[in-house]
Write a protein that holds these residues in place. Sequence first.
Motif, PDB file in Angstrom:
ATOM      1  N   VAL A  39      -6.682   6.355  -7.190  1.00 30.58           N
ATOM      2  CA  VAL A  39      -6.871   7.814  -7.155  1.00 30.58           C
ATOM      3  C   VAL A  39      -7.700   8.083  -5.768  1.00 30.58           C
ATOM      4  O   VAL A  39      -7.163   9.325  -5.334  1.00 30.58           O
ATOM      5  CB  VAL A  39      -7.900   7.919  -8.299  1.00 30.58           C
ATOM      6  CG1 VAL A  39      -8.608   9.467  -8.213  1.00 30.58           C
ATOM      7  CG2 VAL A  39      -7.240   7.739  -9.542  1.00 30.58           C
ATOM      8  N   PHE A  40      -8.355   7.357  -5.198  1.00 30.13           N
ATOM      9  CA  PHE A  40      -9.126   7.969  -4.052  1.00 30.13           C
ATOM     10  C   PHE A  40      -8.582   7.498  -2.664  1.00 30.13           C
ATOM     11  O   PHE A  40      -9.055   8.104  -1.603  1.00 30.13           O
ATOM     12  CB  PHE A  40     -10.737   7.348  -4.188  1.00 30.13           C
ATOM     13  CG  PHE A  40     -11.151   8.261  -5.463  1.00 30.13           C
ATOM     14  CD1 PHE A  40     -11.709   9.507  -5.412  1.00 30.13           C
ATOM     15  CD2 PHE A  40     -11.604   7.276  -6.271  1.00 30.13           C
ATOM     16  CE1 PHE A  40     -12.246  10.089  -6.422  1.00 30.13           C
ATOM     17  CE2 PHE A  40     -12.329   7.968  -7.564  1.00 30.13           C
ATOM     18  CZ  PHE A  40     -12.455   9.322  -7.517  1.00 30.13           C
ATOM     19  N   LEU A  41      -7.737   6.548  -2.564  1.00 27.91           N
ATOM     20  CA  LEU A  41      -7.321   6.187  -1.124  1.00 27.91           C
ATOM     21  C   LEU A  41      -6.007   6.129  -0.737  1.00 27.91           C
ATOM     22  O   LEU A  41      -5.047   5.630  -1.536  1.00 27.91           O
ATOM     23  CB  LEU A  41      -7.707   4.511  -1.043  1.00 27.91           C
ATOM     24  CG  LEU A  41      -9.273   4.288  -0.612  1.00 27.91           C
ATOM     25  CD1 LEU A  41     -10.361   4.643  -1.568  1.00 27.91           C
ATOM     26  CD2 LEU A  41      -9.202   2.831  -0.157  1.00 27.91           C
ATOM     27  N   PRO A  42      -5.770   6.865   0.352  1.00 29.03           N
ATOM     28  CA  PRO A  42      -4.328   6.818   1.095  1.00 29.03           C
ATOM     29  C   PRO A  42      -4.137   5.325   1.278  1.00 29.03           C
ATOM     30  O   PRO A  42      -4.907   4.503   1.354  1.00 29.03           O
ATOM     31  CB  PRO A  42      -4.678   7.314   2.288  1.00 29.03           C
ATOM     32  CG  PRO A  42      -5.983   8.312   2.093  1.00 29.03           C
ATOM     33  CD  PRO A  42      -6.691   7.469   1.087  1.00 29.03           C
ATOM     34  N   PRO A  43      -2.830   4.863   1.302  1.00 33.11           N
ATOM     35  CA  PRO A  43      -1.681   5.738   1.191  1.00 33.11           C
ATOM     36  C   PRO A  43      -1.245   5.908  -0.263  1.00 33.11           C
ATOM     37  O   PRO A  43      -0.015   6.169  -0.293  1.00 33.11           O
ATOM     38  CB  PRO A  43      -0.623   4.320   2.127  1.00 33.11           C
ATOM     39  CG  PRO A  43      -1.231   3.275   1.443  1.00 33.11           C
ATOM     40  CD  PRO A  43      -2.711   3.255   1.243  1.00 33.11           C
ATOM     41  N   HIS A  44      -1.864   5.821  -1.174  1.00 36.73           N
ATOM     42  CA  HIS A  44      -1.395   6.076  -2.641  1.00 36.73           C
ATOM     43  C   HIS A  44      -1.043   7.900  -2.453  1.00 36.73           C
ATOM     44  O   HIS A  44      -1.579   8.585  -1.814  1.00 36.73           O
ATOM     45  CB  HIS A  44      -2.579   5.956  -3.469  1.00 36.73           C
ATOM     46  CG  HIS A  44      -2.892   4.727  -3.648  1.00 36.73           C
ATOM     47  ND1 HIS A  44      -1.754   3.592  -4.508  1.00 36.73           N
ATOM     48  CD2 HIS A  44      -3.914   3.719  -3.404  1.00 36.73           C
ATOM     49  CE1 HIS A  44      -2.430   2.215  -4.205  1.00 36.73           C
ATOM     50  NE2 HIS A  44      -3.507   2.429  -3.751  1.00 36.73           N
TER      51      HIS A  44
END
Length: 460
Positions: free
Chosen positions: A165-170
């Motif tokens: 939810v909170f971190l790139p690279p998602h």
Amino acid sequence: MAEEWTQTLGAGPLLGIAAGAVVLILFLVIKVRLHAFLTLILVSLLTAIATGIPAGDIVGVLVGGFGGTLGNVALLIGLGAILGRLIESSGGAKAVADSMVRVFGEKRAAFALGLTSLLLGFPIFFDAGLIVMLPIIFAVARRIGGKNLLLYGYSGAAAFSVMHVFLPPHPGPVAASEFFEANLGIVLLVGIVIAFPTWYVSGYLWAKFVNSRYPMIVPSLFGGKDDDLPQNPPKTSTVAWILALPLLLIFLNTGLDALRSIGVVDADELWVQSLTLIGTAPVALLITVLVALLVLGRFRGENGSALEKLVEGTLGPVASVILITGAGGMFGGVLRESGIGDALSGSLADLGLPVIFAAYVIAVILRVAQGSATVALVTTAGLIAPAVTAGDFSMVQVAAITLAAAAGSVFASHVNDSGFWLVGRLMNMDVKTTLKTWTVQQAIESVVGFALVLVIYAIF
């Protein structure tokens, strides 16, 4: 298809239909005991009719929602299940479990599993990471014994959810960053700051609480049997390297993306395209499965027919998980095609809230209404992007607004979200228990994440 069709119902009637559809799903699954797969198809069909989707387009909408979801998860679930079963059947999961208990002790094992899942969840998507990690999670839970499914299962699952939810690279935070013109590096730093406390409260502490309220025995995973373990299990280090392989390949892809974005490498070069291909999640998992078949199978004396039977025996049990997850995506797809997101967007556009609160509230409402976290986040970002880009916000504040919308997009996963069915079926829970445990966990994760983001926004 329904591109030329225009929805004439307003937000109120559409929300009423959506709420009625959710109630009907719960009634059919919990009271009537109709199988979830059949229930979701039936209610999706009735919802499509009720919302006025043209009759000629309904089947296309149903199949599109089903296929669109399976396109994202079927390969990951299938390959992840095979990898997990190989690790489990070889005795590798038990070997890792014994090592973790020996190093961290029984009291800290769930905490250690959660931290491990946080690290693994950085490059790998929620569903793939959870499926690959579940054999280890379940093995540790069985090693310690007792009815402790939720303590270990949710410590790990919540960690993967927080990172997704909170971190790139998602994809969620990356998409929102593009809308808001946020600095992706700062979004990443803020995400890292809030990830651990969000997981600790909504994952670890919540897992301890619900485990005391709903003690459940750890189920067999992917059709495996607890008494099938061999006498010559692989070393813990061997299993660790196999688990690390897809993460390294996906990290390679992420690094190449970063280098392409700053012009260091040329995306058209063959070697860049080749490395990018093997770093995509399905291909990375396929490579890892083939390596595992050799290292955990052939090299340990297993013949081809035995490995073939193991793979075949794994795919049968996960077929139900895949189909129900796809049907959950079908229901969410009908709600989106009905125009509920567009109707709500128009109603929510003039809330008059401060931008960071508007980002969170709009994402929460859209998430609960239509199920898809990505749609909720992207729609929210499109609505408030002009206010963000025109406002006098610092780079940290823009990153905080981005993550506020991301926090809202995970709120209260329920029956219109394919992830709800994935978690419930993998952990062999009924719908009522999944609602009381996973849905609440996702709501807590959302609220805690937003509260932390709000603090950072106020300071900077």
